[in-house]
Write a protein that holds these residues in place. Structure first.
Motif, mmCIF file in Angstrom:
data_model
loop_
_atom_site.group_PDB
_atom_site.id
_atom_site.type_symbol
_atom_site.label_atom_id
_atom_site.label_comp_id
_atom_site.label_asym_id
_atom_site.label_seq_id
_atom_site.Cartn_x
_atom_site.Cartn_y
_atom_site.Cartn_z
ATOM 1 N N PHE A 187 5.552 8.298 -12.069
ATOM 2 C CA PHE A 187 6.864 7.643 -12.063
ATOM 3 C C PHE A 187 6.696 6.289 -11.359
ATOM 4 C CE2 PHE A 187 11.551 9.187 -11.966
ATOM 5 C CZ PHE A 187 11.978 7.963 -12.454
ATOM 6 N N PRO A 188 6.061 5.316 -12.038
ATOM 7 C CA PRO A 188 5.652 4.064 -11.394
ATOM 8 C C PRO A 188 6.778 3.292 -10.705
ATOM 9 C CG PRO A 188 4.657 4.268 -13.568
ATOM 10 C CD PRO A 188 5.657 5.367 -13.446
ATOM 11 N N GLY A 189 7.985 3.295 -11.261
ATOM 12 C CA GLY A 189 9.065 2.506 -10.685
ATOM 13 C C GLY A 189 9.811 3.190 -9.548
ATOM 14 N N LEU A 190 9.480 4.427 -9.255
ATOM 15 C CA LEU A 190 10.224 5.199 -8.259
ATOM 16 C C LEU A 190 9.838 4.804 -6.840
ATOM 17 C CD1 LEU A 190 12.222 7.656 -8.014
ATOM 18 C CD2 LEU A 190 10.184 9.059 -7.624
ATOM 19 N N LYS A 191 10.865 4.513 -6.011
ATOM 20 C CA LYS A 191 10.654 4.285 -4.580
ATOM 21 C C LYS A 191 11.097 5.557 -3.859
ATOM 22 C CE LYS A 191 12.002 0.478 -2.744
ATOM 23 N NZ LYS A 191 12.866 -0.670 -2.333
ATOM 24 N N PRO A 192 10.154 6.375 -3.375
ATOM 25 C CA PRO A 192 10.526 7.651 -2.753
ATOM 26 C C PRO A 192 11.532 7.466 -1.619
ATOM 27 C CG PRO A 192 8.164 7.571 -3.120
ATOM 28 C CD PRO A 192 8.692 6.197 -3.416
ATOM 29 N N GLY A 193 12.625 8.201 -1.691
ATOM 30 C CA GLY A 193 13.640 8.168 -0.647
ATOM 31 C C GLY A 193 13.527 9.362 0.279
ATOM 32 N N ALA A 234 0.851 -1.191 0.000
ATOM 33 C CA ALA A 234 0.000 0.000 0.000
ATOM 34 C C ALA A 234 0.879 1.230 0.000
ATOM 35 C CB ALA A 234 -0.918 -0.005 1.218
ATOM 36 N N LEU A 235 0.315 2.342 -0.442
ATOM 37 C CA LEU A 235 1.057 3.595 -0.439
ATOM 38 C C LEU A 235 1.256 4.064 0.998
ATOM 39 C CD1 LEU A 235 -0.712 5.515 -3.355
ATOM 40 C CD2 LEU A 235 1.576 4.520 -3.366
ATOM 41 N N PRO A 236 2.391 4.719 1.286
ATOM 42 C CA PRO A 236 2.621 5.246 2.639
ATOM 43 C C PRO A 236 1.568 6.300 2.988
ATOM 44 C CG PRO A 236 4.629 5.264 1.326
ATOM 45 C CD PRO A 236 3.514 4.979 0.383
ATOM 46 N N LYS A 237 1.344 6.474 4.289
ATOM 47 C CA LYS A 237 0.409 7.485 4.777
ATOM 48 C C LYS A 237 1.101 8.298 5.874
ATOM 49 C CE LYS A 237 -2.675 4.402 5.804
ATOM 50 N NZ LYS A 237 -3.909 3.771 6.328
ATOM 51 N N ILE A 238 1.188 9.610 5.675
ATOM 52 C CA ILE A 238 1.876 10.446 6.669
ATOM 53 C C ILE A 238 1.161 11.773 6.917
ATOM 54 C CG2 ILE A 238 4.164 9.463 6.174
ATOM 55 C CD1 ILE A 238 4.737 11.947 4.488
ATOM 56 N N ASP A 239 -0.043 11.956 6.359
ATOM 57 C CA ASP A 239 -0.734 13.240 6.506
ATOM 58 C C ASP A 239 -1.074 13.555 7.961
ATOM 59 O OD1 ASP A 239 -0.643 14.246 4.009
ATOM 60 O OD2 ASP A 239 -2.678 13.717 3.412
ATOM 61 N N ASN A 240 -1.615 12.590 8.697
ATOM 62 C CA ASN A 240 -1.973 12.825 10.095
ATOM 63 C C ASN A 240 -0.729 13.130 10.942
ATOM 64 O OD1 ASN A 240 -4.678 12.393 9.542
ATOM 65 N ND2 ASN A 240 -4.599 10.215 10.068
ATOM 66 N N ILE A 261 10.365 15.049 -5.122
ATOM 67 C CA ILE A 261 10.370 13.654 -4.676
ATOM 68 C C ILE A 261 11.613 12.997 -5.281
ATOM 69 C CG2 ILE A 261 9.131 11.476 -4.555
ATOM 70 C CD1 ILE A 261 7.136 14.310 -5.823
ATOM 71 N N HIS A 262 12.540 12.591 -4.431
ATOM 72 C CA HIS A 262 13.760 11.933 -4.886
ATOM 73 C C HIS A 262 13.718 10.469 -4.452
ATOM 74 C CE1 HIS A 262 15.998 15.692 -5.918
ATOM 75 N NE2 HIS A 262 15.120 16.189 -5.065
ATOM 76 N N GLY A 263 14.141 9.593 -5.335
ATOM 77 C CA GLY A 263 14.077 8.183 -4.989
ATOM 78 C C GLY A 263 14.943 7.307 -5.872
ATOM 79 N N SER A 264 14.820 6.010 -5.649
ATOM 80 C CA SER A 264 15.617 5.020 -6.368
ATOM 81 C C SER A 264 14.706 4.076 -7.126
ATOM 82 C CB SER A 264 16.495 4.228 -5.388
ATOM 83 O OG SER A 264 17.299 5.096 -4.608
ATOM 84 N N ILE A 265 15.304 3.334 -8.054
ATOM 85 C CA ILE A 265 14.588 2.320 -8.824
ATOM 86 C C ILE A 265 15.299 0.997 -8.618
ATOM 87 C CG2 ILE A 265 13.880 1.580 -11.139
ATOM 88 C CD1 ILE A 265 13.840 4.519 -11.974
ATOM 89 N N ASP A 266 14.554 -0.020 -8.269
ATOM 90 C CA ASP A 266 15.145 -1.333 -8.020
ATOM 91 C C ASP A 266 15.941 -1.825 -9.234
ATOM 92 O OD1 ASP A 266 14.153 -1.549 -5.474
ATOM 93 O OD2 ASP A 266 12.316 -2.593 -6.076
ATOM 94 N N GLY A 267 17.129 -2.390 -8.943
ATOM 95 C CA GLY A 267 17.948 -2.963 -10.001
ATOM 96 C C GLY A 267 18.946 -2.015 -10.623
ATOM 97 N N GLN A 268 18.918 -0.733 -10.226
ATOM 98 C CA GLN A 268 19.861 0.239 -10.783
ATOM 99 C C GLN A 268 21.105 0.363 -9.897
ATOM 100 O OE1 GLN A 268 17.965 4.047 -11.388
ATOM 101 N NE2 GLN A 268 16.943 3.384 -13.253
ATOM 102 N N ILE A 269 22.264 0.495 -10.554
ATOM 103 C CA ILE A 269 23.515 0.684 -9.817
ATOM 104 C C ILE A 269 23.872 2.168 -9.847
ATOM 105 C CG2 ILE A 269 25.919 -0.061 -9.571
ATOM 106 C CD1 ILE A 269 25.268 -2.528 -11.135
ATOM 107 N N LYS A 321 0.452 9.387 -4.397
ATOM 108 C CA LYS A 321 -0.381 8.897 -5.506
ATOM 109 C C LYS A 321 0.095 9.459 -6.840
ATOM 110 C CE LYS A 321 -4.556 8.299 -2.691
ATOM 111 N NZ LYS A 321 -5.949 8.758 -2.452
ATOM 112 N N VAL A 322 0.409 10.750 -6.843
ATOM 113 C CA VAL A 322 0.896 11.387 -8.071
ATOM 114 C C VAL A 322 2.226 10.766 -8.498
ATOM 115 C CG1 VAL A 322 1.729 13.542 -9.089
ATOM 116 C CG2 VAL A 322 -0.309 13.549 -7.638
ATOM 117 N N ALA A 323 3.125 10.555 -7.527
ATOM 118 C CA ALA A 323 4.423 9.945 -7.832
ATOM 119 C C ALA A 323 4.243 8.541 -8.401
ATOM 120 C CB ALA A 323 5.280 9.906 -6.576
ATOM 121 N N LYS A 324 3.324 7.774 -7.825
ATOM 122 C CA LYS A 324 3.055 6.416 -8.313
ATOM 123 C C LYS A 324 2.533 6.441 -9.736
ATOM 124 C CE LYS A 324 2.495 1.926 -7.573
ATOM 125 N NZ LYS A 324 3.622 1.011 -7.295
#
Length: 446
Positions: free
Chosen positions: A268-274, A65-71, A288-296, A262-265
């Motif tokens: 940029f579907p493959g992005l894991k927000p860092g 599920a998407l993270p939740k941090i609004d509260n 929103i800065h993040g990584s993609i699995d499998g990238q060096i 939701k917008v990031a998903k």
């Protein structure tokens, strides 16, 4: 066939370069290799500290599920109404904890307070807090990146990386032929000097490729800010948005972080927000800065910038689609810290890093043995090296203790005195020794 005079001169020149580069930068290289061997585990160490000493953890949901941090964000604003420069770090594991890092501004810059709140991104609640600057993770990174000194530290680290490149290349050229004559990995035990010299050569050759990669990437990362400034180099994810509103108005715009995910998903579907950051400079943007699995590539080099008012994308950096130049730029930190191959690769990096630290010690022992008779020292080379090593280790531990239990500023002040004082003494020594040699060729103050 006997080597000619040119070969001997070339060998002697290489040895002198290797000798002096290693001697005058060996302590810094040793410190960087030691701290780097530990720094590769910063995420794991910090995660363990969070669970062990702050008792913060979460139970991941059975389905992704998407993270939740609004509260949690709303609660943080209530607790710290004067928070500024908010940086939201997201976990890279389902059971990980997010952190809100920010500054509460005081009357002046010296009275500003830094905070980190632990946030459960599954159940959307604040779990605890700590001073971000006074953490072990921050100490390890600051010591390795800039020797805990803000002005000269990073440049000195970069120059030490350059010296490490020189030492690695000259060491290979000097000892490459020698290793052909001596069965690998045979260690001679005639005396301490030969024993340490053989260990120095064999470990140096064994870790040659690793040392070259670490030295080159470390030199670049250390000198990166100045080199980028001098040669107008731009980071691939560098985006300059236009100022469109007043700074105060920008800072007061409410951000719906769950919508940001939701917008990031979607965009940029493959992005894991860092980490994420909302602007306070009038640009009305969210990064929103993040990584993609499998990238060096280095962590969080991919990015997405959206509007803070419309949540529409303004900029996207997918490093897998970038130019070779940008990819080469982005791979340096990952190669330097081994942050792309899991825990096994990190353990290998740590072992090789400790091996490189040992090269500084063994090289110093060999140097002291070579000059022991000429200098007529009262203390044996091994004892001298042991004393220096323990002294340096104690200094590192003391600065760490001050940083974690008293304050970052105090630790940084002490580190600055040590670093700048040592640099000043070295420069004065070198100039004085040079002048005395010119005046009296046979005199030396070594």
């Amino acid at each position: 066939m006997k080597p000619n005079n040119n070969d001997k001169k070339g060998h002697n020149l290489l040895w002198k370069i290797h000798h002096w580069a290693g001697l005058y930068t060996g302590i810094v290289i040793g410190i960087l290799c030691l701290t780097g061997a530990i720094a590769v585990f910063i995420p794991e160490i910090d995660g363990w500290i969070q669970r062990r000493y702050y008792s913060v953890y979460t139970t991941p949901l059975s389905a992704p599920a998407l993270p939740k941090i609004d509260n949690a964000f709303t609660e943080a604003k209530k607790q710290y109404p004067k928070m500024a420069s908010l940086l939201i770090d997201m976990p890279d594991r389902p059971e990980g904890i997010a952190t809100f890092s920010f500054v509460v501004k005081g009357k002046d810059k010296a009275s500003n307070q830094s905070y980190s709140l632990f946030v459960d991104p599954v159940h959307d609640k604040i779990l605890g807090n700590r001073d971000r600057q006074n953490s072990l993770a921050n100490y390890l990174r600051q010591m390795h990146v800039r020797l805990y000194e803000g002005f000269w530290g990073r440049q000195l680290v970069g120059l030490a990386g350059v010296a490490f490149v020189v030492v690695t290349i000259t060491g290979f050229l000097i000892y490459g032929n020698f290793m052909k004559k001596q069965p690998y990995p045979k260690i001679r035990k005639k005396n301490v000097r030969i024993l340490m010299a053989d260990w120095h050569k064999i470990l140096g050759i064994s870790a040659l490729a690793f040392n070259f990669v670490i030295a080159c990437s470390g030199a670049w990362l250390g000198l990166q800010p100045k080199l980028m400034q001098w040669f107008d180099i731009k980071a691939p994810n560098d985006f300059k948005a236009e100022v469109i509103i007043d700074k105060k108005e920008d800072a007061n715009i409410a951000v719906h972080w769950n919508k940001v995910f939701k917008v990031a998903k979607q965009e940029f579907p493959g992005l894991k927000p860092g980490y994420m950051r909302a602007s306070e400079d009038g640009t009305a943007t969210i990064e929103i800065h993040g990584s993609i699995d499998g990238q060096i590539y280095e962590r969080n080099i991919n990015s997405l910038v959206i509007s803070k008012t419309t949540y529409k994308p303004l900029f996207k950096c997918d490093i897998s689609k970038a130019s070779f130049r940008d990819k080469f730029y982005s791979v340096q930190e990952a190669l330097h810290f081994g942050d792309f191959g899991g825990l096994g690769l990190k353990i290998l990096y740590a072992v090789l890093g400790l091996t490189s630290a040992f090269l500084s010690i063994s090289g110093f022992v060999v140097y002291l043995h070579r000059t022991d008779k000429m200098k007529k020292r009262a203390i044996s080379p091994l004892k001298t090296t042991f004393i220096y090593s323990i002294l340096i280790l104690l200094i590192l531990i003391i600065i760490a203790m001050i940083s974690m239990f008293i304050g970052y500023r105090q630790a940084s002040f002490i580190a600055a005195i040590i670093v700048n004082g040592t640099l000043a003494i070295f420069i004065i020594y070198a100039i004085t020794n040079y002048i005395l040699k010119k005046m009296k060729p046979k005199a030396s103050i070594i």
